[in-house]
Design an enzyme around this catalytic site. Structure first.
Site, PDB file in Angstrom:
ATOM      1  N   TRP A  49      13.617   1.337  19.629  1.00  0.00           N
ATOM      2  CA  TRP A  49      12.043   1.516  18.757  1.00  0.00           C
ATOM      3  C   TRP A  49      12.159   0.479  17.702  1.00  0.00           C
ATOM      4  O   TRP A  49      11.841  -0.584  18.108  1.00  0.00           O
ATOM      5  CB  TRP A  49      13.440   2.068  17.363  1.00  0.00           C
ATOM      6  CG  TRP A  49      13.032   2.332  16.505  1.00  0.00           C
ATOM      7  CD1 TRP A  49      12.973   1.080  15.211  1.00  0.00           C
ATOM      8  CD2 TRP A  49      12.408   3.333  15.830  1.00  0.00           C
ATOM      9  NE1 TRP A  49      11.880   1.598  14.000  1.00  0.00           N
ATOM     10  CE2 TRP A  49      11.723   3.339  14.490  1.00  0.00           C
ATOM     11  CE3 TRP A  49      11.935   4.442  16.173  1.00  0.00           C
ATOM     12  CZ2 TRP A  49      11.824   3.692  13.437  1.00  0.00           C
ATOM     13  CZ3 TRP A  49      11.601   5.625  15.114  1.00  0.00           C
ATOM     14  CH2 TRP A  49      10.872   5.305  13.724  1.00  0.00           C
ATOM     15  N   MET A  50      10.294   1.330  17.729  1.00  0.00           N
ATOM     16  CA  MET A  50       9.366  -0.160  16.833  1.00  0.00           C
ATOM     17  C   MET A  50       8.667   0.948  16.279  1.00  0.00           C
ATOM     18  O   MET A  50       8.105   1.715  16.568  1.00  0.00           O
ATOM     19  CB  MET A  50       8.907  -0.736  18.085  1.00  0.00           C
ATOM     20  CG  MET A  50       7.897  -1.738  17.263  1.00  0.00           C
ATOM     21  SD  MET A  50       6.159  -2.723  18.305  1.00  0.00           S
ATOM     22  CE  MET A  50       5.166  -0.944  17.919  1.00  0.00           C
ATOM     23  N   ASN A  51       8.907   0.096  14.295  1.00  0.00           N
ATOM     24  CA  ASN A  51       8.081   0.782  13.576  1.00  0.00           C
ATOM     25  C   ASN A  51       7.154  -0.781  12.868  1.00  0.00           C
ATOM     26  O   ASN A  51       6.124  -1.189  14.007  1.00  0.00           O
ATOM     27  CB  ASN A  51       8.676   0.767  12.555  1.00  0.00           C
ATOM     28  CG  ASN A  51       9.545   0.677  11.922  1.00  0.00           C
ATOM     29  OD1 ASN A  51      11.110   0.276  11.891  1.00  0.00           O
ATOM     30  ND2 ASN A  51       9.845   0.270   9.986  1.00  0.00           N
ATOM     31  N   ASP A  52       7.307  -1.128  11.454  1.00  0.00           N
ATOM     32  CA  ASP A  52       5.448  -2.088  11.289  1.00  0.00           C
ATOM     33  C   ASP A  52       5.984  -2.705  12.508  1.00  0.00           C
ATOM     34  O   ASP A  52       6.723  -3.986  12.817  1.00  0.00           O
ATOM     35  CB  ASP A  52       6.372  -2.302  10.341  1.00  0.00           C
ATOM     36  CG  ASP A  52       6.772  -1.324   8.711  1.00  0.00           C
ATOM     37  OD1 ASP A  52       7.200   0.106   9.041  1.00  0.00           O
ATOM     38  OD2 ASP A  52       7.083  -1.216   8.076  1.00  0.00           O
ATOM     39  N   GLN A  68       9.428  -4.408  13.374  1.00  0.00           N
ATOM     40  CA  GLN A  68      10.697  -3.902  13.539  1.00  0.00           C
ATOM     41  C   GLN A  68      11.130  -3.374  14.344  1.00  0.00           C
ATOM     42  O   GLN A  68      10.191  -2.796  15.314  1.00  0.00           O
ATOM     43  CB  GLN A  68      10.214  -3.040  12.090  1.00  0.00           C
ATOM     44  CG  GLN A  68      10.198  -3.467  10.661  1.00  0.00           C
ATOM     45  CD  GLN A  68      11.575  -3.875   9.828  1.00  0.00           C
ATOM     46  OE1 GLN A  68      11.738  -3.139   9.650  1.00  0.00           O
ATOM     47  NE2 GLN A  68      11.430  -5.399  10.174  1.00  0.00           N
ATOM     48  N   TRP A  76      15.288   5.009  14.579  1.00  0.00           N
ATOM     49  CA  TRP A  76      15.435   3.631  13.656  1.00  0.00           C
ATOM     50  C   TRP A  76      17.125   4.047  13.603  1.00  0.00           C
ATOM     51  O   TRP A  76      17.576   4.941  13.246  1.00  0.00           O
ATOM     52  CB  TRP A  76      14.530   4.210  12.183  1.00  0.00           C
ATOM     53  CG  TRP A  76      14.449   3.483  11.241  1.00  0.00           C
ATOM     54  CD1 TRP A  76      13.432   1.793  11.053  1.00  0.00           C
ATOM     55  CD2 TRP A  76      15.139   2.239  10.013  1.00  0.00           C
ATOM     56  NE1 TRP A  76      14.284   1.541  10.044  1.00  0.00           N
ATOM     57  CE2 TRP A  76      14.744   1.505   9.307  1.00  0.00           C
ATOM     58  CE3 TRP A  76      17.146   4.001   9.437  1.00  0.00           C
ATOM     59  CZ2 TRP A  76      15.501   0.911   8.303  1.00  0.00           C
ATOM     60  CZ3 TRP A  76      17.222   2.754   8.270  1.00  0.00           C
ATOM     61  CH2 TRP A  76      17.080   1.402   8.067  1.00  0.00           C
ATOM     62  N   SER A 109      10.706  -5.478   7.241  1.00  0.00           N
ATOM     63  CA  SER A 109       9.483  -6.044   6.781  1.00  0.00           C
ATOM     64  C   SER A 109       9.277  -7.090   6.667  1.00  0.00           C
ATOM     65  O   SER A 109       9.611  -7.644   4.626  1.00  0.00           O
ATOM     66  CB  SER A 109       7.970  -5.141   6.857  1.00  0.00           C
ATOM     67  OG  SER A 109       8.543  -4.098   8.033  1.00  0.00           O
ATOM     68  N   ARG A 174      10.257  -5.222  -1.456  1.00  0.00           N
ATOM     69  CA  ARG A 174      10.295  -5.682  -0.205  1.00  0.00           C
ATOM     70  C   ARG A 174       8.756  -5.967   0.590  1.00  0.00           C
ATOM     71  O   ARG A 174       7.833  -5.451   0.373  1.00  0.00           O
ATOM     72  CB  ARG A 174      10.700  -4.507   1.009  1.00  0.00           C
ATOM     73  CG  ARG A 174      10.529  -2.881   0.635  1.00  0.00           C
ATOM     74  CD  ARG A 174      11.495  -1.921   2.577  1.00  0.00           C
ATOM     75  NE  ARG A 174      10.927  -1.256   2.031  1.00  0.00           N
ATOM     76  CZ  ARG A 174      11.548   0.221   1.243  1.00  0.00           C
ATOM     77  NH1 ARG A 174      12.973  -0.189   0.539  1.00  0.00           N
ATOM     78  NH2 ARG A 174      10.865   1.300   1.230  1.00  0.00           N
ATOM     79  N   GLU A 226       4.064   0.330  -0.065  1.00  0.00           N
ATOM     80  CA  GLU A 226       5.643  -0.780   1.330  1.00  0.00           C
ATOM     81  C   GLU A 226       4.004  -1.409   1.667  1.00  0.00           C
ATOM     82  O   GLU A 226       2.955  -1.235   1.392  1.00  0.00           O
ATOM     83  CB  GLU A 226       5.939   0.597   2.583  1.00  0.00           C
ATOM     84  CG  GLU A 226       7.433   1.268   1.277  1.00  0.00           C
ATOM     85  CD  GLU A 226       8.039   2.329   3.125  1.00  0.00           C
ATOM     86  OE1 GLU A 226       8.631   1.932   2.438  1.00  0.00           O
ATOM     87  OE2 GLU A 226       7.228   3.085   3.757  1.00  0.00           O
TER      88      GLU A 226
HETATM   89  C1  FRU Z   1       7.509   0.663   6.056  1.00  0.00           C
HETATM   90  C2  FRU Z   1       9.104   0.316   6.380  1.00  0.00           C
HETATM   91  C3  FRU Z   1       9.281  -1.431   5.213  1.00  0.00           C
HETATM   92  C4  FRU Z   1      10.478  -1.291   5.448  1.00  0.00           C
HETATM   93  C5  FRU Z   1      11.168  -1.136   6.974  1.00  0.00           C
HETATM   94  C6  FRU Z   1      12.051  -0.418   7.448  1.00  0.00           C
HETATM   95  O1  FRU Z   1       7.852   1.195   7.874  1.00  0.00           O
HETATM   96  O2  FRU Z   1       9.506   1.569   5.424  1.00  0.00           O
HETATM   97  O3  FRU Z   1       9.138  -0.853   3.834  1.00  0.00           O
HETATM   98  O4  FRU Z   1      10.535  -2.842   5.574  1.00  0.00           O
HETATM   99  O5  FRU Z   1      10.645   0.043   6.986  1.00  0.00           O
HETATM  100  O6  FRU Z   1      12.607  -0.918   9.046  1.00  0.00           O
END
Ligand code: FRU
Length: 517
Positions: A49-52, A68, A76, A109, A174, A226
């Protein structure tokens, strides 16, 4: 031993060693980047998995992209910072995980800066180094530091973490983005808190003072805010006329549904951000469904001067369900951010793919200049073109426009396709996508994402198509639509569609784009 025999033995040994090395290096690689939907010119993690995007910073000839990451699963989960390095923001080298969860919490993040003058005191030997500022998510959300003395290869967390403690009255506190503010000679942090952005100031990245807050009743408020970013940009390329842009993402209720990015243009004096807009005005950075948590590089080389952003190309509505298995998540193509005055005299953010894109151009698949195209010609126009990853550019006369556009990643039986078009009746640019029945994964995916385009004589589109995404930049990047798509591998047909008598095409050029892997 005879000479011939000797050479034979040596050759066998050399070949065996080479094979062993090749085999071992392939074992270490979990992917060869050829899976279905695997982006070919967008960054994605090797696996899981990858996000931000996080900690984007340029230092000593290298661009760092952290992200992330859940290294244990393709959904996630406990957040780490994954890491990759690039020399051109195009080709990326995967690096070991940079930050792992600890007793304070998991690693959400944040950003990174070069501490040029050792304001932290972390770099007594070299006098400078990289500092990451991130959210610790544990018992509440607090802000912490980590630093690297070896160009981002290894990271140590600051022993005094957190540097800003959690506040029980702010559950969503955050995503700190830090930059050096020249005029007031201090570090400034923009950080989201509920549906606001708070600003803090510091002389050493360790002790922070609250400066001000922005956002009450401003812009889009449907979801939690965010991943803020704040930077100064020249207006129409004139360095003597600048404005500040506050980019902030919203977790739900964005223009195409679910999560999305908005921005405010205004002034920042080192303490307070004042928006130029009426509170109810909403400026979307992207009108598609899949552009979130955008962040810009810190410390770009001064001779370059560009502000380059990358976003997570996904939407929280379905991010955990998109139909990829080995990895899940991709980044947008890097975009250069600019401010331009539009035909109504309004200052707007414009975005365009960074020019390094040119290095990916392969074969020119199609070219046409100054040609009137009628219905029957339109049908044939792209009938012989087959392409899966490509760049399409079109400039077309808008006076003569009827409904017009492209069907891309189309299957022979026409069941699979994505439409990118312009409707002259409504002046709308749109992307219409749908998921195939056999991969159905979300009720939120199918649909048409659109934006109204201001009057002008011509319509210009630059379109980037990868194995699982389209990015459409219209009118020099004044309007952008970014959408994930999940076409079958063999859906590689293209069609130019025209619902009207004829159109005048100034230019239509299609190039294949090469893989970065
Ligand atoms: C945005 C978010 C950030 C948080 C991160 C957690 O996509 O919800 O606010 O730091 O992802 O993975």
């Amino acid at each position: 031993m005879k000479k011939g025999r000797f050479y034979l033995v040596i050759s066998v040994i050399v070949v065996s060693i080479s094979l062993a090395i090749f085999w071992a290096s392939n074992l270490a690689l979990s992917t060869d980047y050829t899976e279905q939907y695997r982006p070919q010119f967008h960054f994605s993690p090797e696996e899981n998995w990858m996000n931000d995007p996080n900690g984007m910073v340029y230092y000593e000839g290298e661009y760092h992209l952290f992200y992330q990451h859940n290294p244990h699963d393709n959904v996630w989960g406990p957040m780490y910072w994954g890491h990759a390095i690039s020399k051109d923001m195009i080709e990326w080298e995967h690096r070991p995980i940079a930050l792992e969860p600890d007793e304070i919490g998991t690693i959400f993040s944040g950003s990174a800066v070069v501490d040029w003058n050792n304001s932290t005191g972390f770099f007594d030997e070299k006098g400078e180094g990289l500092v990451a500022i991130f959210t610790h998510a544990g018992d509440g959300q607090s802000q912490s530091l980590a630093y690297s003395k070896d160009k981002g290869r290894t990271w140590e967390k600051y022993e005094g973490n957190p540097v800003i403690p959690s506040d029980p009255t702010i559950p969503d506190f955050r995503d700190p983005k830090v930059f050096w503010h020249d005029d007031t000679e201090k570090w400034v942090m923009a950080i989201t808190a509920g549906k606001k952005v708070l600003f803090y100031g510091s002389h050493n990245l360790i002790e922070w003072d609250f400066l001000s807050e922005f956002g009450k009743g401003m812009g889009a408020q449907a979801g939690v805010w965010e991943c803020p970013d704040l930077f100064e940009l020249a207006i129409d390329g004139d360095p003597d006329h600048t404005k500040w842009v506050l980019q902030v993402d919203i977790g739900d209720g964005a223009i195409a549904g679910g999560s999305g990015a908005q921005y405010f243009i205004g002034e920042f004096d080192g303490t307070t951000f004042v928006s130029d807009h009426d509170p109810e005005q909403i400026n979307w950075l992207d009108y598609g469904a899949d552009f979130y948590a955008a962040q810009s590089f810190s410390d770009m080389p001064t001779e370059d001067g560009r502000r380059v952003m990358i976003a997570w190309m996904n939407n929280w509505l379905y991010a955990n369900q998109v139909p990829t298995e080995v990895w899940r998540g991709a980044m947008s193509f890097p975009r250069e951010m600019q401010l331009m005055t539009d035909s109504m005299g309004e200052i707007k953010v414009a975005q365009k793919p960074i020019e390094e894109l040119n290095s990916l151009r392969g074969e020119q698949l199609f070219y046409l200049e100054n040609e009137k195209v009628d219905q029957s010609f339109a049908k044939e126009l792209l009938a012989d073109i087959k392409a899966d990853t490509f760049e399409l550019f079109i400039e077309i006369d808008r006076n003569s426009l009827s409904d017009v556009g492209f069907k891309i990643r189309q299957s022979d039986n026409l069941e699979d396709e994505t439409q990118i078009g312009f409707s002259s009746e409504t002046n709308e640019l749109f992307v219409e996508r749908r998921q195939l029945d056999e991969i159905y994964f979300s009720p939120y995916f199918n649909g048409r994402h659109k934006v109204e385009i201001a009057n002008s004589n011509t319509l210009t589109l630059q379109i980037l198509v990868d194995q699982s995404s389209v990015e459409v930049f219209a009118q020099d990047g004044q309007y952008v639509i970014t959408d994930l798509i999940f076409p079958n591998e063999d859906s590689v047909n293209m069609e130019f569609f025209l619902e009207g008598e004829e159109v005048f095409i100034h230019n239509l050029t299609i190039h294949s784009l090469q893989s970065i892997w």
